[in-house]
Design a protein around this motif. Structure first.
Motif, PDB file in Angstrom:
ATOM      1  N   LEU A   1      40.117  34.565  48.476  1.00  0.00           N
ATOM      2  CA  LEU A   1      39.114  34.113  49.446  1.00  0.00           C
ATOM      3  C   LEU A   1      37.762  34.071  48.736  1.00  0.00           C
ATOM      4  O   LEU A   1      36.855  33.349  49.134  1.00  0.00           O
ATOM      5  N   ILE A   2      37.638  34.894  47.695  1.00  0.00           N
ATOM      6  CA  ILE A   2      36.503  34.801  46.781  1.00  0.00           C
ATOM      7  C   ILE A   2      37.071  34.834  45.356  1.00  0.00           C
ATOM      8  O   ILE A   2      38.165  35.339  45.140  1.00  0.00           O
ATOM      9  N   GLU A   3      36.314  34.286  44.414  1.00  0.00           N
ATOM     10  CA  GLU A   3      36.793  34.218  43.027  1.00  0.00           C
ATOM     11  C   GLU A   3      36.226  35.387  42.218  1.00  0.00           C
ATOM     12  O   GLU A   3      35.051  35.731  42.377  1.00  0.00           O
ATOM     13  N   PRO A   4      37.043  35.981  41.366  1.00  0.00           N
ATOM     14  CA  PRO A   4      36.530  37.094  40.555  1.00  0.00           C
ATOM     15  C   PRO A   4      35.568  36.636  39.457  1.00  0.00           C
ATOM     16  O   PRO A   4      35.599  35.465  39.052  1.00  0.00           O
ATOM     17  N   THR A   5      34.744  37.545  38.998  1.00  0.00           N
ATOM     18  CA  THR A   5      33.864  37.272  37.872  1.00  0.00           C
ATOM     19  C   THR A   5      34.680  37.327  36.582  1.00  0.00           C
ATOM     20  O   THR A   5      34.492  36.523  35.681  1.00  0.00           O
ATOM     21  N   SER A   6      35.608  38.276  36.516  1.00  0.00           N
ATOM     22  CA  SER A   6      36.537  38.330  35.379  1.00  0.00           C
ATOM     23  C   SER A   6      37.775  39.109  35.775  1.00  0.00           C
ATOM     24  O   SER A   6      37.816  39.752  36.827  1.00  0.00           O
ATOM     25  N   GLY A   7      38.782  39.019  34.933  1.00  0.00           N
ATOM     26  CA  GLY A   7      40.040  39.733  35.204  1.00  0.00           C
ATOM     27  C   GLY A   7      41.159  38.791  35.589  1.00  0.00           C
ATOM     28  O   GLY A   7      40.964  37.569  35.654  1.00  0.00           O
ATOM     29  N   GLN A   8      42.318  39.367  35.797  1.00  0.00           N
ATOM     30  CA  GLN A   8      43.516  38.568  36.096  1.00  0.00           C
ATOM     31  C   GLN A   8      44.235  39.088  37.326  1.00  0.00           C
ATOM     32  O   GLN A   8      44.215  40.287  37.606  1.00  0.00           O
ATOM     33  N   ILE A   9      44.890  38.179  38.030  1.00  0.00           N
ATOM     34  CA  ILE A   9      45.758  38.580  39.147  1.00  0.00           C
ATOM     35  C   ILE A   9      47.109  37.900  38.934  1.00  0.00           C
ATOM     36  O   ILE A   9      47.207  36.666  38.976  1.00  0.00           O
ATOM     37  N   LEU A  10      48.121  38.705  38.660  1.00  0.00           N
ATOM     38  CA  LEU A  10      49.456  38.151  38.458  1.00  0.00           C
ATOM     39  C   LEU A  10      50.303  38.422  39.692  1.00  0.00           C
ATOM     40  O   LEU A  10      50.413  39.571  40.130  1.00  0.00           O
ATOM     41  N   TYR A  11      50.860  37.350  40.239  1.00  0.00           N
ATOM     42  CA  TYR A  11      51.758  37.514  41.383  1.00  0.00           C
ATOM     43  C   TYR A  11      53.133  37.023  40.945  1.00  0.00           C
ATOM     44  O   TYR A  11      53.262  35.871  40.512  1.00  0.00           O
TER      45      TYR A  11
ATOM     46  N   THR B   1      37.008  42.240  38.142  1.00  0.00           N
ATOM     47  CA  THR B   1      35.594  42.554  38.382  1.00  0.00           C
ATOM     48  C   THR B   1      34.990  41.464  39.261  1.00  0.00           C
ATOM     49  O   THR B   1      35.274  40.279  39.077  1.00  0.00           O
ATOM     50  N   LYS B   2      34.186  41.890  40.231  1.00  0.00           N
ATOM     51  CA  LYS B   2      33.435  40.915  41.026  1.00  0.00           C
ATOM     52  C   LYS B   2      31.983  41.339  41.101  1.00  0.00           C
ATOM     53  O   LYS B   2      31.653  42.419  41.610  1.00  0.00           O
ATOM     54  N   THR B   3      31.128  40.498  40.558  1.00  0.00           N
ATOM     55  CA  THR B   3      29.694  40.768  40.631  1.00  0.00           C
ATOM     56  C   THR B   3      29.057  39.705  41.528  1.00  0.00           C
ATOM     57  O   THR B   3      29.249  38.509  41.311  1.00  0.00           O
ATOM     58  N   PHE B   4      28.350  40.153  42.532  1.00  0.00           N
ATOM     59  CA  PHE B   4      27.617  39.229  43.408  1.00  0.00           C
ATOM     60  C   PHE B   4      26.175  39.143  42.916  1.00  0.00           C
ATOM     61  O   PHE B   4      25.595  40.153  42.504  1.00  0.00           O
ATOM     62  N   LEU B   5      25.616  37.938  42.976  1.00  0.00           N
ATOM     63  CA  LEU B   5      24.189  37.813  42.693  1.00  0.00           C
ATOM     64  C   LEU B   5      23.482  37.764  44.036  1.00  0.00           C
ATOM     65  O   LEU B   5      23.800  36.933  44.881  1.00  0.00           O
ATOM     66  N   ILE B   6      22.582  38.677  44.238  1.00  0.00           N
ATOM     67  CA  ILE B   6      21.936  38.715  45.552  1.00  0.00           C
ATOM     68  C   ILE B   6      20.424  38.578  45.429  1.00  0.00           C
ATOM     69  O   ILE B   6      19.812  39.073  44.494  1.00  0.00           O
ATOM     70  N   LYS B   7      19.869  37.923  46.438  1.00  0.00           N
ATOM     71  CA  LYS B   7      18.415  37.765  46.486  1.00  0.00           C
ATOM     72  C   LYS B   7      17.836  39.004  47.148  1.00  0.00           C
ATOM     73  O   LYS B   7      18.418  39.552  48.076  1.00  0.00           O
ATOM     74  N   SER B   8      16.698  39.430  46.652  1.00  0.00           N
ATOM     75  CA  SER B   8      16.076  40.564  47.303  1.00  0.00           C
ATOM     76  C   SER B   8      14.624  40.192  47.574  1.00  0.00           C
ATOM     77  O   SER B   8      13.997  39.479  46.786  1.00  0.00           O
ATOM     78  N   ARG B   9      14.092  40.682  48.691  1.00  0.00           N
ATOM     79  CA  ARG B   9      12.698  40.347  49.021  1.00  0.00           C
ATOM     80  C   ARG B   9      11.745  40.985  48.034  1.00  0.00           C
ATOM     81  O   ARG B   9      10.681  40.490  47.746  1.00  0.00           O
ATOM     82  N   MET B  10      12.164  42.143  47.508  1.00  0.00           N
ATOM     83  CA  MET B  10      11.267  42.912  46.648  1.00  0.00           C
ATOM     84  C   MET B  10      11.110  42.294  45.267  1.00  0.00           C
ATOM     85  O   MET B  10      10.069  42.401  44.647  1.00  0.00           O
TER      86      MET B  10
END
Ligand code: ATP
Ligand code: MG
Length: 327
Positions: free
Chosen positions: A64-74, A12-21
């Protein structure tokens, strides 16, 4: 038995974004609880409309970006726990080919410098002569004349530039190549050449591909298995043949119905989806696809459906899949 090369679990990847509104930051979940396994030597195609999270998933895999949660097995190792040094080794194994060969090549670096850069970084060649010879070999492999070594990206066509991008990815002897829309920026005739090149290279070097595209025909041509994403979620995952013959999710059915040359079993006419893709900032409750689904029932508005196996190796995240498609 097939060997698991890459296993993504509940990513899971959640971005926190700024909004003008709004004063408060808002959250946007670009990849939502996605799990897939890539087997060595296969091509896994990832399809879905713009903004559904395909590139974000690619960036997460490459860290290149870090996940919010979860696993990546290589190869069984959780790469999210690797040190910088450990990650350098994995980075060599996983390479990416970008959509826009123009933007992904440094205009100030010659083709030779571009292709040979990784050879030095990963200490694959020790002498200059070895590096030059290997670079020529790589250029020949992707159909670029070795005498082009000292030329610059702007002196090449789009298709040739993409070949250079492929040579660069191959230079470090990778195991996995993530191709993010690698032919979308190219003419149709050139697309076929690049796709065939990717196929040939896969056979020669036993490569595993994660092939991202919004073009269903291109994905069908190349993929062994396919995942269909919508608003960050995996809606359907199946063997390519099975998916294209009989999709088991209303979203995939609609996507496939829009491509005239794809003959889905029992296909009658194009399904026009209601409305637009909802905003990922405020996604619908229950099944995220329900506001656009012609089959949606009350339960679809409340319950989040799981991706579950409906037929052998064919998964769908529609709770009505059997009733809609298997009657
Ligand atoms: N760094 C970021 N910050 C905030 N939101 C982002 C960021 N990167 C991506 N997003 C959002 O995440 C969602 C998924 O984007 P992504 O680029 O992964 O989609 P995509 O499926 O690759 O689309 P396309 O087919 O257009 O390339 C979009 O809503 C996008 O706006
Ligand atoms: Mg993208």
């Amino acid at each position: 038995m097939q060997k698991e090369l890459l296993k993504i679990e509940n990513l899971t990847k959640t971005f926190l974004i700024k909004s003008r509104m709004y004063e408060k930051k808002q959250s946007l979940t670009a990849v939502d609880d996605v799990s897939i396994t890539l087997f060595k030597g296969e091509t896994f195609g990832l399809v879905g409309e713009s903004g559904c999270g395909k590139s974000t998933l690619a960036k997460l895999i490459l860290r290149l970006i870090e996940p919010t949660s979860g696993q990546i097995l290589y190869n069984g190792d959780n790469i999210l726990k690797l040190s910088k040094r450990g990650m350098k080794r994995v980075r060599k194994d996983m390479q990416i080919i970008f959509q826009d060969p123009q933007a992904s090549l440094n205009p100030r670096m010659s083709i030779g410098q571009t292709v040979s850069e990784g050879l030095g970084v990963h200490k694959i060649c020790s002498t200059r002569k070895e590096r030059v010879d290997r670079t020529k070999e790589l250029l020949n492999l992707v159909g670029i004349h070795e005498q082009s070594l000292n030329m610059y990206p702007h002196e090449f066509s789009g298709g040739q530039r993409q070949r250079v991008g492929i040579a660069r990815a191959l230079s470090v002897n990778p195991m996995l190549i993530i191709a993010d829309e690698p032919v979308s920026a190219l003419d149709v005739s050139i697309q076929a050449q690049i796709l065939n090149l990717l196929k040939d290279l896969q056979e020669e070097f036993d490569l595993t591909y994660l092939f991202i595209s919004h073009d269903l025909r291109v994905v069908e041509y190349l993929s062994d298995r396919v995942g269909v994403m919508y608003l960050g979620k995996m809606m359907e995952l199946a063997d390519s043949k099975s998916l294209y013959k009989q999709p088991l999710h209303p979203y995939s059915t609609a996507l496939l119905s829009a491509v005239p040359s794809i003959a889905v079993e029992g296909k009658k006419k194009r399904i026009i989806l209601k409305g637009d893709v909802p905003s990922p900032i405020n996604p619908p409750r229950g099944c995220i696809f329900h506001p656009r689904c012609q089959y949606a029932k009350e339960t679809c508005k409340e319950i989040v459906p799981e991706l579950r196996e409906i037929k052998n190796g064919h998964f769908s995240a529609c709770m009505l899949a059997e009733d809609i498609f298997l009657v």
